[in-house]
Motif scaffolding. Structure first.
Motif, PDB file in Angstrom:
ATOM      1  N   PHE B  33       0.848  -1.195   0.000  1.00 19.85           N
ATOM      2  CA  PHE B  33       0.000   0.000   0.000  1.00 19.85           C
ATOM      3  C   PHE B  33       0.884   1.247   0.000  1.00 19.85           C
ATOM      4  O   PHE B  33       1.929   1.275   0.644  1.00 19.85           O
ATOM      5  N   TYR B  35       0.526   5.383   1.011  1.00 18.86           N
ATOM      6  CA  TYR B  35      -0.281   6.386   1.690  1.00 18.86           C
ATOM      7  C   TYR B  35       0.431   7.734   1.595  1.00 18.86           C
ATOM      8  O   TYR B  35       1.652   7.807   1.496  1.00 18.86           O
ATOM      9  N   GLY B  42      -3.682  12.355   9.551  1.00 16.67           N
ATOM     10  CA  GLY B  42      -3.379  10.936   9.463  1.00 16.67           C
ATOM     11  C   GLY B  42      -3.076  10.540   8.027  1.00 16.67           C
ATOM     12  O   GLY B  42      -3.436  11.258   7.086  1.00 16.67           O
ATOM     13  N   PRO B  43      -2.401   9.422   7.832  1.00 19.33           N
ATOM     14  CA  PRO B  43      -2.123   8.959   6.469  1.00 19.33           C
ATOM     15  C   PRO B  43      -3.402   8.708   5.687  1.00 19.33           C
ATOM     16  O   PRO B  43      -4.401   8.257   6.253  1.00 19.33           O
ATOM     17  N   PHE B  45      -4.916   6.874   2.024  1.00 19.86           N
ATOM     18  CA  PHE B  45      -4.641   5.848   1.036  1.00 19.86           C
ATOM     19  C   PHE B  45      -4.444   6.432  -0.361  1.00 19.86           C
ATOM     20  O   PHE B  45      -5.194   7.324  -0.796  1.00 19.86           O
ATOM     21  N   LEU B  91       4.183   7.284   2.642  1.00 22.07           N
ATOM     22  CA  LEU B  91       4.418   6.079   3.422  1.00 22.07           C
ATOM     23  C   LEU B  91       4.049   4.844   2.612  1.00 22.07           C
ATOM     24  O   LEU B  91       3.045   4.834   1.899  1.00 22.07           O
ATOM     25  N   ARG B  98      -4.131  -9.307   1.861  1.00 21.07           N
ATOM     26  CA  ARG B  98      -4.906  -8.076   1.735  1.00 21.07           C
ATOM     27  C   ARG B  98      -5.769  -7.849   2.968  1.00 21.07           C
ATOM     28  O   ARG B  98      -5.893  -6.733   3.451  1.00 21.07           O
ATOM     29  N   PHE B  99      -6.382  -8.921   3.491  1.00 19.17           N
ATOM     30  CA  PHE B  99      -7.297  -8.809   4.626  1.00 19.17           C
ATOM     31  C   PHE B  99      -6.781  -9.671   5.769  1.00 19.17           C
ATOM     32  O   PHE B  99      -6.079 -10.640   5.573  1.00 19.17           O
ATOM     33  N   GLY B 100      -7.138  -9.284   6.980  1.00 20.53           N
ATOM     34  CA  GLY B 100      -6.885 -10.145   8.113  1.00 20.53           C
ATOM     35  C   GLY B 100      -5.463 -10.192   8.605  1.00 20.53           C
ATOM     36  O   GLY B 100      -5.111 -11.052   9.407  1.00 20.53           O
ATOM     37  N   GLN B 101      -4.618  -9.293   8.137  1.00 21.21           N
ATOM     38  CA  GLN B 101      -3.238  -9.238   8.580  1.00 21.21           C
ATOM     39  C   GLN B 101      -2.843  -7.782   8.834  1.00 21.21           C
ATOM     40  O   GLN B 101      -3.306  -6.885   8.131  1.00 21.21           O
ATOM     41  N   PRO B 102      -1.965  -7.547   9.816  1.00 23.99           N
ATOM     42  CA  PRO B 102      -1.565  -6.155  10.073  1.00 23.99           C
ATOM     43  C   PRO B 102      -0.699  -5.608   8.944  1.00 23.99           C
ATOM     44  O   PRO B 102       0.016  -6.360   8.268  1.00 23.99           O
ATOM     45  N   GLN B 103      -0.773  -4.298   8.760  1.00 24.49           N
ATOM     46  CA  GLN B 103       0.099  -3.613   7.815  1.00 24.49           C
ATOM     47  C   GLN B 103       1.310  -3.072   8.580  1.00 24.49           C
ATOM     48  O   GLN B 103       1.181  -2.538   9.675  1.00 24.49           O
ATOM     49  N   HIS B 104       2.468  -3.206   7.940  1.00 21.06           N
ATOM     50  CA  HIS B 104       3.725  -2.735   8.516  1.00 21.06           C
ATOM     51  C   HIS B 104       4.243  -1.594   7.657  1.00 21.06           C
ATOM     52  O   HIS B 104       4.369  -1.748   6.438  1.00 21.06           O
ATOM     53  N   PHE B 105       4.574  -0.489   8.304  1.00 20.65           N
ATOM     54  CA  PHE B 105       4.918   0.726   7.588  1.00 20.65           C
ATOM     55  C   PHE B 105       6.428   0.962   7.553  1.00 20.65           C
ATOM     56  O   PHE B 105       7.151   0.654   8.515  1.00 20.65           O
ATOM     57  N   ASP B 107       9.558   3.968   7.041  1.00 21.65           N
ATOM     58  CA  ASP B 107       9.803   5.251   7.700  1.00 21.65           C
ATOM     59  C   ASP B 107       9.336   6.440   6.876  1.00 21.65           C
ATOM     60  O   ASP B 107       9.333   7.568   7.362  1.00 21.65           O
TER      61      ASP B 107
END
Lengths: 111, 114
Positions: B33, B35, B42-43, B45, B91, B98-105, B107
């Motif tokens: 993704f 952002y 806030g970020p 999309f 970001l 795509r679904f059901g998992q955390p997103q990791h950003f 820096d």
């Protein structure tokens, strides 16, 4: 799309104090996450918490999905906790996978 | 790598120039993704990839914004003919699914248009 409301918008604490941050959603959400954005701009994952309660050290979070809100608890705050706290979620049942963020709570912890 | 890597960390460009921002996701993460975060907000999309396929670009603010992920790993966000309103932090996030998992950003890249 869903609306995400965070409160309070600003919070000033003395070191050692406890606090509760709240996140309300206008509709059901999945994939709820809490982030801490530090003064250097890094967005750090705190919790992935679609429902229930989790704890990690001095931080804990609770999500009540049926009532569309989540809470972040910070205990014994430290100056390094300063920054902006964001919650974000994905529209439940929607086809989009992106997160929708609130405007954040800006926390300042004074020594 | 251990986390999402973005480069450059800072970019200054003159209005009208083209810029390219790079994102290297966590190895094995299918979803990527982009952002945009304006100052004090806030970020928001921009676009989404599943492997090499761009499945959603509904957040791109204009046709000057273009993103690609040709081999399903590294992604590049390109902004053509930059304008001052493009100044923001960009970001990148990745997740296993795509679904059901955390997103990791990552820096982020702080872009300033003069």
């Amino acid at each position: 799309g869903i609306q995400v409301e965070q409160s309070p918008p600003d919070l000033i604490l003395q070191e050692g104090a406890n606090s509760t941050l709240r996140c309300n959603f206008s509709d059901s959400v999945n994939n709820l996450q809490w982030f801490h954005q530090n003064p250097w701009g890094q967005l750090i994952n705190l919790f992935y918490i679609p429902s229930g309660t989790k704890q990690n050290g001095r931080l804990s979070a609770t999500t009540v999905a049926t009532e569309r809100y989540s809470l972040l608890y910070i205990s014994s705050s430290q100056t390094t906790d300063s920054g902006v706290y964001f919650c974000a979620g994905r529209n439940y049942g929607g086809s989009q996978g992106n997160l929708i963020f609130g405007k954040g709570t800006k926390l300042s912890v004074k020594p | 790598g251990a986390g999402v890597s973005q480069s450059p960390r800072y970019k200054v460009a003159k209005r009208g120039q083209d810029v390219a921002l790079r994102c290297d996701p966590i190895s094995g993460h299918v979803s990527l993704f982009w952002y945009q975060q304006a100052l004090g907000q806030g970020p928001e999309f921009l676009t989404y990839f599943q492997n090499e396929a761009q499945l959603d670009k509904s957040g791109l603010p204009s046709d000057r914004f273009f993103a690609e992920r040709p081999e399903g790993s590294v992604s590049t966000l390109k902004i053509q003919r930059t304008q001052q309103e493009d100044s923001a932090v960009y970001l990148c996030a990745s997740s296993l699914e795509r679904f059901g998992q955390p997103q990791h950003f990552g820096d982020g890249t702080r872009l300033s248009i003069l």
